[in-house]
Design a protein around this motif. Structure first.
Motif, mmCIF file in Angstrom:
data_model
loop_
_atom_site.group_PDB
_atom_site.id
_atom_site.type_symbol
_atom_site.label_atom_id
_atom_site.label_comp_id
_atom_site.label_asym_id
_atom_site.label_seq_id
_atom_site.Cartn_x
_atom_site.Cartn_y
_atom_site.Cartn_z
ATOM 1 N N ALA A 257 75.781 16.360 -40.087
ATOM 2 C CA ALA A 257 76.213 16.675 -39.241
ATOM 3 C C ALA A 257 77.165 18.272 -39.771
ATOM 4 C CB ALA A 257 77.110 16.050 -37.961
ATOM 5 N N ASP A 258 77.406 19.722 -38.921
ATOM 6 C CA ASP A 258 78.335 20.389 -39.767
ATOM 7 C C ASP A 258 79.329 19.619 -38.846
ATOM 8 O OD1 ASP A 258 76.391 22.581 -41.455
ATOM 9 O OD2 ASP A 258 75.780 21.513 -39.977
ATOM 10 N N ALA A 259 79.777 19.821 -37.195
ATOM 11 C CA ALA A 259 81.219 19.400 -36.353
ATOM 12 C C ALA A 259 81.117 18.392 -35.385
ATOM 13 C CB ALA A 259 81.330 20.968 -36.630
ATOM 14 N N HIS A 260 81.785 17.245 -35.744
ATOM 15 C CA HIS A 260 82.133 17.020 -34.714
ATOM 16 C C HIS A 260 83.342 16.899 -34.619
ATOM 17 C CE1 HIS A 260 78.669 14.123 -35.872
ATOM 18 N NE2 HIS A 260 79.346 13.411 -36.271
ATOM 19 N N ILE A 261 82.995 17.491 -32.802
ATOM 20 C CA ILE A 261 84.251 17.547 -31.428
ATOM 21 C C ILE A 261 84.154 16.866 -31.255
ATOM 22 C CG2 ILE A 261 85.107 20.317 -30.152
ATOM 23 C CD1 ILE A 261 83.950 21.105 -33.431
ATOM 24 N N ILE A 262 86.256 16.656 -31.072
ATOM 25 C CA ILE A 262 86.431 15.522 -30.531
ATOM 26 C C ILE A 262 87.564 15.707 -30.145
ATOM 27 C CG2 ILE A 262 84.891 13.483 -32.193
ATOM 28 C CD1 ILE A 262 87.091 13.258 -33.557
ATOM 29 N N GLY A 263 88.749 14.238 -29.342
ATOM 30 C CA GLY A 263 90.211 14.870 -28.664
ATOM 31 C C GLY A 263 90.585 14.497 -29.847
ATOM 32 N N LYS A 264 91.911 14.240 -29.741
ATOM 33 C CA LYS A 264 93.129 14.205 -30.747
ATOM 34 C C LYS A 264 92.741 12.388 -31.307
ATOM 35 C CE LYS A 264 96.762 14.718 -28.770
ATOM 36 N NZ LYS A 264 98.087 15.481 -28.261
ATOM 37 N N ASP A 265 91.826 11.819 -29.731
ATOM 38 C CA ASP A 265 92.453 10.546 -29.201
ATOM 39 C C ASP A 265 91.811 9.317 -30.633
ATOM 40 O OD1 ASP A 265 91.307 11.153 -27.470
ATOM 41 O OD2 ASP A 265 91.168 9.215 -26.365
#
Ligand code: ME8
Length: 517
Positions: A257-265
């Motif tokens: 994957a190029d980017a996993h976008i997730i929350g800081k938690d």
């Protein structure tokens, strides 16, 4: 034409233990904007979202409702899918961890880690937060009013059971070396520092199976155990590419994957456990994990007990979809926490959309329709101001590309909207309405330049406000095959003589409903 470069981007997959809330909507909107941006920029994008359906939290919620976990997952997963539709998310797949393809991928990754000698059976005794689905060291917990809490403020319980372990301790140095050699692996910088200090503080082996409940994926050859939900959840990203099944399959080109976008938690899971699992399984690592901040309602954390959990459906119905998308992308610094309120959304809509780009487009284009036979005028000789204005417009893509490459979505939007203000100043300074009588040719040039800037602004706004940007592009009669980023700048300049229709309003002013005391 050379083959397009693959670009794989994901959101986290959400727990469908309840309906989606605005935090979920926020992550999906931001990731959608990034996916759309890369698509318009010529990449072969695969954008994935979905639901994380196993684990103790799901089982407990289902039990409390008196239904089976599968029924709870089914009901709420549909809500998440529906939210993606409502938000106009352009995801190419929606994965559910209960699907057979995913069970198969989880067994495959487990077997690869086991074959590498990284899995052993022992017994676990320690603290577990069901809400976070996370194991914590005692030192990470604290007791308040007789209740022990984990670092995210959720209660923890003592767990003691037979369990398989993953030799995470063996990956401490490899991970630190990886972070060192790949400085862009974790963003933003605060999260990178946090992860590095967590890993430096020492990694213990990780319990990766549970025996006290059965809502999960059975461990290969030992069905009394189900896989720890995070082993299962993280694997979703690779499941969807089919890479484990066939590294030459049609979607395998998207891994890593190029980017996993997730929350800081959930940065620890993505930036520590996930790369360690992949290293163990001999698989390529994702290029970037980027953690956004948390959305706060008027500065307060959203929680069911505070009664301030905002349903994204209500927000969209009230303000309009593109207005909500725009607000979150513009107002919150991506990577930081952000606060929102109805007042702030209304103010933003009026300042940037209605009085900003909406007004600029309608003023300039209606002048063209009235005064230039409804056709894009032929520009005369360009003045220094005209050339500077066009150069400013042509330069937007460079700045936006750089910011979007670093997930600085708010900065890309700010760049575009700053050009709207700049164009307003240009338009006001040139006074085309006065030129109508004195120098109609010069008026045509000013209107041409303004409409051309509107065209480029509209192209660049597509990732953020797709429907409204399409309407703006209709207003300048941009051809369907000249709406991607390749059509920015000289390559797609408006063609004099193109017929325009009278502009219709794209962004109405927001008027707050009357409150009756
Ligand atoms: O964590 N503001 O699922 P989830 C911004 N299943 N983002 C928020 C938020 C808020 N108030 N609340 C939640 C899980 N999020 C796991 C993920 S991935 C392999 C498994 C974000 O439903 C949260 O940070 O609790 C996460 O990225 C996403 O919503 C799903 O949260």
């Amino acid at each position: 034409m050379p083959d397009k470069t693959p670009y794989f981007i994901t959101t986290a997959i959400s727990y469908p233990n309840g309906k989606p809330h605005i935090g979920h909507a926020y992550e999906l909107i931001a990731t959608d904007a990034m996916a759309r941006f890369q698509r318009l920029d010529g990449k072969d994008v695969f954008f994935l979202t979905g639901t994380d359906e196993h684990g103790q939290k799901m089982q407990q919620t289902a039990r409390a409702e008196g239904i089976e976990p599968a029924a709870l997952a089914e009901r709420n997963s549909s809500e998440f899918r529906e939210m993606a539709r409502l938000l106009n998310a352009s995801n190419d797949d929606f994965i559910r961890t209960t699907e057979p393809r995913h069970h198969e991928a989880c067994r495959a990754i487990w077997n690869r880690m086991a074959d590498n000698g990284d899995i052993y059976k022992d017994s676990y005794a320690g603290w577990y937060s069901v809400r976070d689905e996370a194991y914590y060291q005692e030192g990470e917990t604290e007791v308040r009013d007789g209740v022990r809490y984990g670092p995210q403020g959720t209660p923890v319980e003592w767990v003691e059971e037979e369990s398989y372990f993953f030799k995470l301790s063996g990956y401490q140095d490899k991970l630190l070396q990886y972070y060192e050699e790949h400085p862009d692996f974790i963003g933003p910088a605060e999260r990178r520092n946090e992860v590095i200090s967590f890993v430096k503080s020492g990694l213990k082996d990780l319990s990766i199976s549970r025996t006290t409940f059965d809502w999960g994926i059975p461990v290969p050859n030992d069905p009394a155990h189900v896989m720890y939900v995070w082993v299962d959840a993280l694997t979703n990203y690779i499941t969807a590419t089919g890479y484990l099944e066939d590294p030459h399959g049609p979607r395998a080109k998207y891994w890593p994957a190029d980017a996993h976008i997730i929350g800081k938690d959930i940065i620890r899971f993505h930036a520590v456990y996930w790369p360690a699992f992949l290293m163990s399984a001999g698989l390529p690592l994702p290029k970037r994990v980027y953690a956004h901040g948390f959305l706060l309602n008027k500065g307060e954390k959203m929680s069911k007990s505070l009664g301030n959990v905002v349903d994204p459906v209500n927000l969209v119905n009230h303000f309009g979809l593109d207005q909500v998308r725009y607000f979150f992308m513009r107002e919150v610094s991506f990577g930081q926490d952000g606060s929102y309120s109805e007042e702030a959304i209304g103010t933003r809509i009026n300042a940037d959309l209605a009085n900003g780009i909406g007004n600029l487009a309608s003023r300039s284009l209606s002048m063209i329709v009235k005064n230039c036979d409804g056709k894009i005028p032929q520009p005369g000789a360009l003045t220094e101001e005209d050339t500077a204005m066009l150069a400013t417009a042509d330069a937007m893509i460079g700045a936006c590309r750089e910011d979007m490459g670093k997930q600085l979505v708010h900065r890309a939007v700010a760049t575009i909207i700053a050009v709207v203000s700049e164009t307003d100043r240009y338009f006001a300074g040139q006074e085309p309405w006065a030129l109508k009588k004195t120098d109609p040719e010069r008026m045509g040039t000013v209107l041409y330049v303004t409409a051309e800037v509107v065209r480029q602004i509209a192209i660049l706004l597509q990732p953020f406000v797709p429907d409204s940007a399409a309407k703006l592009l209709d207003l300048v009669a941009a051809p369907a095959d000249k709406r991607d980023f390749a059509a920015l700048g000289e390559a797609g300049r408006l063609v004099p003589g193109t017929l325009l229709s009278a502009p219709t309003p794209v962004f109405p002013r927001y008027v707050a409903p009357e409150v009756n005391d």
